[in-house]
Design a protein around this motif. Structure first.
Motif, PDB file in Angstrom:
ATOM      1  N   ALA A  69       0.831  -1.212   0.000  1.00  0.00           N
ATOM      2  CA  ALA A  69       0.000   0.000   0.000  1.00  0.00           C
ATOM      3  C   ALA A  69       0.865   1.262   0.000  1.00  0.00           C
ATOM      4  N   GLU A  70       1.907   1.274   0.822  1.00  0.00           N
ATOM      5  CA  GLU A  70       2.798   2.452   0.878  1.00  0.00           C
ATOM      6  C   GLU A  70       3.550   2.616  -0.441  1.00  0.00           C
ATOM      7  N   LEU A  71       4.053   1.513  -0.992  1.00  0.00           N
ATOM      8  CA  LEU A  71       4.752   1.584  -2.281  1.00  0.00           C
ATOM      9  C   LEU A  71       3.825   2.083  -3.389  1.00  0.00           C
ATOM     10  N   THR A  72       2.593   1.613  -3.374  1.00  0.00           N
ATOM     11  CA  THR A  72       1.623   2.047  -4.383  1.00  0.00           C
ATOM     12  C   THR A  72       1.435   3.559  -4.315  1.00  0.00           C
ATOM     13  N   ALA A  73       1.243   4.083  -3.123  1.00  0.00           N
ATOM     14  CA  ALA A  73       1.061   5.532  -2.943  1.00  0.00           C
ATOM     15  C   ALA A  73       2.311   6.298  -3.382  1.00  0.00           C
ATOM     16  N   PHE A  74       3.487   5.791  -3.024  1.00  0.00           N
ATOM     17  CA  PHE A  74       4.747   6.448  -3.381  1.00  0.00           C
ATOM     18  C   PHE A  74       4.953   6.425  -4.891  1.00  0.00           C
ATOM     19  N   LEU A  75       4.727   5.272  -5.506  1.00  0.00           N
ATOM     20  CA  LEU A  75       4.942   5.145  -6.952  1.00  0.00           C
ATOM     21  C   LEU A  75       3.961   5.990  -7.762  1.00  0.00           C
ATOM     22  N   ALA A  76       2.773   6.225  -7.218  1.00  0.00           N
ATOM     23  CA  ALA A  76       1.778   7.026  -7.928  1.00  0.00           C
ATOM     24  C   ALA A  76       2.254   8.470  -8.080  1.00  0.00           C
ATOM     25  N   LYS A  77       2.753   9.064  -7.002  1.00  0.00           N
ATOM     26  CA  LYS A  77       3.220  10.463  -7.018  1.00  0.00           C
ATOM     27  C   LYS A  77       4.269  10.642  -5.928  1.00  0.00           C
ATOM     28  N   PRO A  78       5.518  10.307  -6.228  1.00  0.00           N
ATOM     29  CA  PRO A  78       6.562  10.349  -5.198  1.00  0.00           C
ATOM     30  C   PRO A  78       6.666  11.685  -4.462  1.00  0.00           C
ATOM     31  N   LYS A  79       6.647  12.782  -5.202  1.00  0.00           N
ATOM     32  CA  LYS A  79       6.850  14.091  -4.568  1.00  0.00           C
ATOM     33  C   LYS A  79       5.666  14.511  -3.708  1.00  0.00           C
ATOM     34  N   ALA A  80       4.465  14.068  -4.048  1.00  0.00           N
ATOM     35  CA  ALA A  80       3.292  14.377  -3.224  1.00  0.00           C
ATOM     36  C   ALA A  80       3.278  13.477  -1.987  1.00  0.00           C
ATOM     37  N   TYR A  81       3.691  12.229  -2.151  1.00  0.00           N
ATOM     38  CA  TYR A  81       3.707  11.261  -1.050  1.00  0.00           C
ATOM     39  C   TYR A  81       4.740  11.644   0.000  1.00  0.00           C
ATOM     40  N   LEU A  82       5.930  12.065  -0.464  1.00  0.00           N
ATOM     41  CA  LEU A  82       7.038  12.355   0.456  1.00  0.00           C
ATOM     42  C   LEU A  82       7.689  13.668   0.053  1.00  0.00           C
ATOM     43  N   LYS A  83       7.190  14.751   0.623  1.00  0.00           N
ATOM     44  CA  LYS A  83       7.736  16.080   0.318  1.00  0.00           C
ATOM     45  C   LYS A  83       9.232  16.087   0.635  1.00  0.00           C
ATOM     46  N   GLY A  84      10.051  16.517  -0.333  1.00  0.00           N
ATOM     47  CA  GLY A  84      11.494  16.576  -0.116  1.00  0.00           C
ATOM     48  C   GLY A  84      12.245  15.343  -0.575  1.00  0.00           C
ATOM     49  N   THR A  85      11.553  14.381  -1.181  1.00  0.00           N
ATOM     50  CA  THR A  85      12.244  13.187  -1.684  1.00  0.00           C
ATOM     51  C   THR A  85      13.214  13.570  -2.799  1.00  0.00           C
ATOM     52  N   LYS A  86      14.316  12.815  -2.904  1.00  0.00           N
ATOM     53  CA  LYS A  86      15.266  13.037  -3.996  1.00  0.00           C
ATOM     54  C   LYS A  86      14.763  12.391  -5.288  1.00  0.00           C
ATOM     55  N   MET A  87      13.750  11.526  -5.172  1.00  0.00           N
ATOM     56  CA  MET A  87      13.276  10.811  -6.350  1.00  0.00           C
ATOM     57  C   MET A  87      12.568  11.801  -7.281  1.00  0.00           C
ATOM     58  N   SER A  88      13.165  12.009  -8.446  1.00  0.00           N
ATOM     59  CA  SER A  88      12.648  13.021  -9.372  1.00  0.00           C
ATOM     60  C   SER A  88      11.599  12.469 -10.329  1.00  0.00           C
ATOM     61  N   PHE A  89      11.339  11.172 -10.270  1.00  0.00           N
ATOM     62  CA  PHE A  89      10.366  10.520 -11.147  1.00  0.00           C
ATOM     63  C   PHE A  89       8.963  11.062 -10.885  1.00  0.00           C
ATOM     64  N   ALA A  90       8.219  11.361 -11.949  1.00  0.00           N
ATOM     65  CA  ALA A  90       6.875  11.940 -11.810  1.00  0.00           C
ATOM     66  C   ALA A  90       5.872  10.970 -11.202  1.00  0.00           C
ATOM     67  N   GLY A  91       6.044   9.690 -11.461  1.00  0.00           N
ATOM     68  CA  GLY A  91       5.141   8.686 -10.905  1.00  0.00           C
ATOM     69  C   GLY A  91       4.524   7.817 -11.977  1.00  0.00           C
ATOM     70  N   ARG A 108       1.098   6.634 -13.246  1.00  0.00           N
ATOM     71  CA  ARG A 108      -0.312   7.008 -13.107  1.00  0.00           C
ATOM     72  C   ARG A 108      -1.250   5.814 -13.076  1.00  0.00           C
ATOM     73  N   LYS A 109      -0.937   4.780 -13.856  1.00  0.00           N
ATOM     74  CA  LYS A 109      -1.844   3.630 -13.960  1.00  0.00           C
ATOM     75  C   LYS A 109      -1.682   2.687 -12.767  1.00  0.00           C
ATOM     76  N   GLU A 110      -2.811   2.390 -12.127  1.00  0.00           N
ATOM     77  CA  GLU A 110      -2.778   1.457 -10.993  1.00  0.00           C
ATOM     78  C   GLU A 110      -2.238   0.098 -11.407  1.00  0.00           C
ATOM     79  N   ALA A 111      -2.542  -0.316 -12.635  1.00  0.00           N
ATOM     80  CA  ALA A 111      -2.056  -1.613 -13.128  1.00  0.00           C
ATOM     81  C   ALA A 111      -0.530  -1.623 -13.199  1.00  0.00           C
ATOM     82  N   ASP A 112       0.069  -0.501 -13.596  1.00  0.00           N
ATOM     83  CA  ASP A 112       1.534  -0.397 -13.658  1.00  0.00           C
ATOM     84  C   ASP A 112       2.139  -0.425 -12.260  1.00  0.00           C
ATOM     85  N   GLN A 113       1.502   0.258 -11.326  1.00  0.00           N
ATOM     86  CA  GLN A 113       1.992   0.257  -9.938  1.00  0.00           C
ATOM     87  C   GLN A 113       1.984  -1.165  -9.383  1.00  0.00           C
ATOM     88  N   ALA A 114       0.875  -1.865  -9.568  1.00  0.00           N
ATOM     89  CA  ALA A 114       0.741  -3.237  -9.061  1.00  0.00           C
ATOM     90  C   ALA A 114       1.750  -4.168  -9.730  1.00  0.00           C
TER      91      ALA A 114
END
Length: 107
Positions: free
Chosen positions: A67-89, A91-97
């Motif tokens: 569940a935490e990984l899913t939230a992080f992978l969806a929008k890293p910067k929104a999930y964890l303000k200040g993360t070094k991960m520059s990836f936008a995320g 968007r597709k739940e199927a891709d996250q899973a």
């Protein structure tokens, strides 16, 4: 492990490969090695210099559950303000899973 889903995740993981490695000879790059990440304590990869935001989350007990990984992978910067991960995320739940299922194959 759903091997069909994991195979789909291997394709999606190509988006992650510029920063992350998995497998036997994986090394830290601009992102940490992701072997065993599913279910692991955040910030626990030896020798990787994490952002203060991630170190703080780890100190607060963050575990990379699905569940935490899913939230992080969806929008890293929104999930964890200040993360070094520059990836936008992813968007597709199927891709996250699929990526999470793929990562589960690297314990």
């Amino acid at each position: 492990i759903d091997m069909e889903l994991a195979a789909a995740g291997e394709k999606v993981f190509k988006k992650c490969k510029s920063c992350h490695q998995v497998g036997e000879k994986a090394k830290n790059r601009s992102g940490p090695v992701l072997n065993g990440v599913v279910g692991a304590a955040a910030g626990s990869v030896e020798g990787f210099k994490y952002s203060k935001a991630l170190r703080d989350a780890a100190q607060d007990g963050l575990i990379w559950s699905e569940a935490e990984l899913t939230a992080f992978l969806a929008k890293p910067k929104a999930y964890l303000k200040g993360t070094k991960m520059s990836f936008a995320g992813l968007r597709k739940e199927a891709d996250q899973a699929a990526v999470i299922e793929y990562l589960k194959t690297f314990e």
